[in-house]
Motif scaffolding. Structure first.
Motif, PDB file in Angstrom:
ATOM      1  N   GLU A 137      31.278  35.180  20.370  1.00 28.42           N
ATOM      2  CA  GLU A 137      31.485  36.382  19.585  1.00 28.42           C
ATOM      3  C   GLU A 137      31.532  36.119  18.082  1.00 28.42           C
ATOM      4  OE1 GLU A 137      34.827  38.541  20.976  1.00 28.42           O
ATOM      5  OE2 GLU A 137      34.066  38.703  23.025  1.00 28.42           O
ATOM      6  N   SER A 138      31.691  34.885  17.688  1.00 26.94           N
ATOM      7  CA  SER A 138      31.819  34.599  16.257  1.00 26.94           C
ATOM      8  C   SER A 138      30.674  33.748  15.711  1.00 26.94           C
ATOM      9  CB  SER A 138      33.142  33.888  15.989  1.00 26.94           C
ATOM     10  OG  SER A 138      33.203  32.666  16.691  1.00 26.94           O
ATOM     11  N   PHE A 139      29.590  33.599  16.483  1.00 28.70           N
ATOM     12  CA  PHE A 139      28.523  32.717  16.025  1.00 28.70           C
ATOM     13  C   PHE A 139      27.864  33.215  14.748  1.00 28.70           C
ATOM     14  CE2 PHE A 139      25.889  35.769  18.116  1.00 28.70           C
ATOM     15  CZ  PHE A 139      24.666  35.689  17.487  1.00 28.70           C
ATOM     16  N   VAL A 140      27.753  34.540  14.579  1.00 25.63           N
ATOM     17  CA  VAL A 140      27.151  35.059  13.355  1.00 25.63           C
ATOM     18  C   VAL A 140      28.007  34.679  12.160  1.00 25.63           C
ATOM     19  CG1 VAL A 140      26.553  37.140  12.074  1.00 25.63           C
ATOM     20  CG2 VAL A 140      25.899  36.936  14.471  1.00 25.63           C
ATOM     21  N   SER A 141      29.331  34.767  12.314  1.00 22.03           N
ATOM     22  CA  SER A 141      30.223  34.357  11.231  1.00 22.03           C
ATOM     23  C   SER A 141      30.054  32.881  10.913  1.00 22.03           C
ATOM     24  CB  SER A 141      31.677  34.634  11.607  1.00 22.03           C
ATOM     25  OG  SER A 141      31.890  36.013  11.772  1.00 22.03           O
ATOM     26  N   LEU A 142      29.877  32.062  11.949  1.00 28.64           N
ATOM     27  CA  LEU A 142      29.647  30.635  11.731  1.00 28.64           C
ATOM     28  C   LEU A 142      28.353  30.404  10.962  1.00 28.64           C
ATOM     29  CD1 LEU A 142      30.600  29.261  15.270  1.00 28.64           C
ATOM     30  CD2 LEU A 142      31.886  28.924  13.158  1.00 28.64           C
ATOM     31  N   CYS A 143      27.309  31.141  11.325  1.00 28.93           N
ATOM     32  CA  CYS A 143      26.030  31.001  10.632  1.00 28.93           C
ATOM     33  C   CYS A 143      26.143  31.422   9.175  1.00 28.93           C
ATOM     34  CB  CYS A 143      24.963  31.846  11.322  1.00 28.93           C
ATOM     35  SG  CYS A 143      24.452  31.212  12.915  1.00 28.93           S
ATOM     36  N   VAL A 144      26.816  32.542   8.942  1.00 27.58           N
ATOM     37  CA  VAL A 144      26.959  33.041   7.578  1.00 27.58           C
ATOM     38  C   VAL A 144      27.786  32.065   6.744  1.00 27.58           C
ATOM     39  CG1 VAL A 144      27.985  34.876   6.167  1.00 27.58           C
ATOM     40  CG2 VAL A 144      26.589  35.452   8.175  1.00 27.58           C
ATOM     41  N   HIS A 145      28.855  31.527   7.340  1.00 28.45           N
ATOM     42  CA  HIS A 145      29.679  30.552   6.633  1.00 28.45           C
ATOM     43  C   HIS A 145      28.850  29.312   6.274  1.00 28.45           C
ATOM     44  CE1 HIS A 145      33.295  28.505   5.377  1.00 28.45           C
ATOM     45  NE2 HIS A 145      33.033  27.514   6.190  1.00 28.45           N
ATOM     46  N   ALA A 146      28.052  28.830   7.212  1.00 27.14           N
ATOM     47  CA  ALA A 146      27.201  27.663   6.945  1.00 27.14           C
ATOM     48  C   ALA A 146      26.146  28.008   5.905  1.00 27.14           C
ATOM     49  CB  ALA A 146      26.539  27.189   8.240  1.00 27.14           C
ATOM     50  N   GLY A 147      25.580  29.210   6.008  1.00 25.15           N
ATOM     51  CA  GLY A 147      24.557  29.620   5.052  1.00 25.15           C
ATOM     52  C   GLY A 147      25.088  29.699   3.640  1.00 25.15           C
ATOM     53  N   ALA A 148      26.327  30.138   3.498  1.00 26.93           N
ATOM     54  CA  ALA A 148      26.932  30.253   2.167  1.00 26.93           C
ATOM     55  C   ALA A 148      27.067  28.888   1.507  1.00 26.93           C
ATOM     56  CB  ALA A 148      28.297  30.920   2.281  1.00 26.93           C
ATOM     57  N   ARG A 149      27.194  27.846   2.315  1.00 26.16           N
ATOM     58  CA  ARG A 149      27.363  26.490   1.777  1.00 26.16           C
ATOM     59  C   ARG A 149      26.080  25.670   1.857  1.00 26.16           C
ATOM     60  NH1 ARG A 149      31.725  23.935   5.203  1.00 26.16           N
ATOM     61  NH2 ARG A 149      30.315  24.733   6.731  1.00 26.16           N
ATOM     62  N   ASN A 150      24.965  26.319   2.257  1.00 30.72           N
ATOM     63  CA  ASN A 150      23.718  25.580   2.493  1.00 30.72           C
ATOM     64  C   ASN A 150      23.972  24.384   3.395  1.00 30.72           C
ATOM     65  OD1 ASN A 150      22.133  27.295   0.903  1.00 30.72           O
ATOM     66  ND2 ASN A 150      22.646  26.164  -0.952  1.00 30.72           N
ATOM     67  N   ASP A 151      24.735  24.625   4.448  1.00 28.90           N
ATOM     68  CA  ASP A 151      25.141  23.563   5.374  1.00 28.90           C
ATOM     69  C   ASP A 151      24.143  23.488   6.527  1.00 28.90           C
ATOM     70  OD1 ASP A 151      26.364  21.822   7.100  1.00 28.90           O
ATOM     71  OD2 ASP A 151      28.309  22.824   7.090  1.00 28.90           O
ATOM     72  N   TRP A 152      23.056  22.758   6.283  1.00 31.52           N
ATOM     73  CA  TRP A 152      21.978  22.663   7.274  1.00 31.52           C
ATOM     74  C   TRP A 152      22.453  21.927   8.529  1.00 31.52           C
ATOM     75  CZ3 TRP A 152      19.913  26.136   4.770  1.00 31.52           C
ATOM     76  CH2 TRP A 152      19.644  26.059   3.396  1.00 31.52           C
ATOM     77  N   GLU A 153      23.328  20.965   8.372  1.00 30.34           N
ATOM     78  CA  GLU A 153      23.798  20.201   9.531  1.00 30.34           C
ATOM     79  C   GLU A 153      24.536  21.109  10.526  1.00 30.34           C
ATOM     80  OE1 GLU A 153      26.445  16.269  10.704  1.00 30.34           O
ATOM     81  OE2 GLU A 153      26.195  16.794   8.599  1.00 30.34           O
ATOM     82  N   THR A 154      25.372  22.001  10.015  1.00 32.91           N
ATOM     83  CA  THR A 154      26.075  22.923  10.899  1.00 32.91           C
ATOM     84  C   THR A 154      25.106  23.856  11.600  1.00 32.91           C
ATOM     85  OG1 THR A 154      28.131  22.848   9.646  1.00 32.91           O
ATOM     86  CG2 THR A 154      27.768  24.810  10.976  1.00 32.91           C
ATOM     87  N   LEU A 155      24.125  24.368  10.871  1.00 33.55           N
ATOM     88  CA  LEU A 155      23.121  25.227  11.496  1.00 33.55           C
ATOM     89  C   LEU A 155      22.342  24.476  12.567  1.00 33.55           C
ATOM     90  CD1 LEU A 155      21.856  27.162   8.357  1.00 33.55           C
ATOM     91  CD2 LEU A 155      23.203  28.090  10.247  1.00 33.55           C
ATOM     92  N   ASP A 156      22.004  23.208  12.294  1.00 32.86           N
ATOM     93  CA  ASP A 156      21.322  22.382  13.292  1.00 32.86           C
ATOM     94  C   ASP A 156      22.198  22.194  14.524  1.00 32.86           C
ATOM     95  OD1 ASP A 156      19.082  22.105  11.718  1.00 32.86           O
ATOM     96  OD2 ASP A 156      19.648  20.136  10.933  1.00 32.86           O
ATOM     97  N   ASN A 157      23.481  21.961  14.299  1.00 33.92           N
ATOM     98  CA  ASN A 157      24.405  21.771  15.427  1.00 33.92           C
ATOM     99  C   ASN A 157      24.535  23.047  16.257  1.00 33.92           C
ATOM    100  OD1 ASN A 157      24.941  19.100  14.840  1.00 33.92           O
ATOM    101  ND2 ASN A 157      26.730  19.565  13.586  1.00 33.92           N
ATOM    102  N   LEU A 158      24.519  24.209  15.597  1.00 34.89           N
ATOM    103  CA  LEU A 158      24.565  25.471  16.326  1.00 34.89           C
ATOM    104  C   LEU A 158      23.319  25.635  17.196  1.00 34.89           C
ATOM    105  CD1 LEU A 158      25.966  27.805  13.531  1.00 34.89           C
ATOM    106  CD2 LEU A 158      27.131  27.148  15.642  1.00 34.89           C
TER     107      LEU A 158
END
Length: 84
Positions: free
Chosen positions: A16-37
């Motif tokens: 239920e919170s994956f979009v929030s995780l993506c947005v949080h990673a996107g705000a930090r340009n955190d490609w590693e987190t997006l890859d892990n998702l």
């Protein structure tokens, strides 16, 4: 890497919170987190377009492009309609 049982539990907890995780990673340009998702399966199926839409909505177009490129390279998901 998570085994299948733990991966299923992980998905159920964050589903239920994956979009929030993506947005949080996107705000930090955190490609590693997006890859892990992507690796965890959180962005499988219908979730990928929703995540891309949210990232674009908040102005994180580079992160959205990263998700699209990653899905296509890893899973051949070019057929997914991202609505953009």
């Amino acid at each position: 890497m998570l085994d299948e049982a733990h991966r299923a539990l992980f998905r159920s907890v964050v589903d239920e919170s994956f979009v929030s995780l993506c947005v949080h990673a996107g705000a930090r340009n955190d490609w590693e987190t997006l890859d892990n998702l992507m690796d965890s399966g959180i962005l499988d199926g219908e979730r990928a377009p929703e995540a891309v839409s949210a990232l674009n909505r908040f102005g994180f177009t580079l992160a959205a492009a990263h998700v699209i490129d990653g899905k296509e390279k890893r899973f051949g998901s070019q057929c997914i309609d991202y609505g953009i």
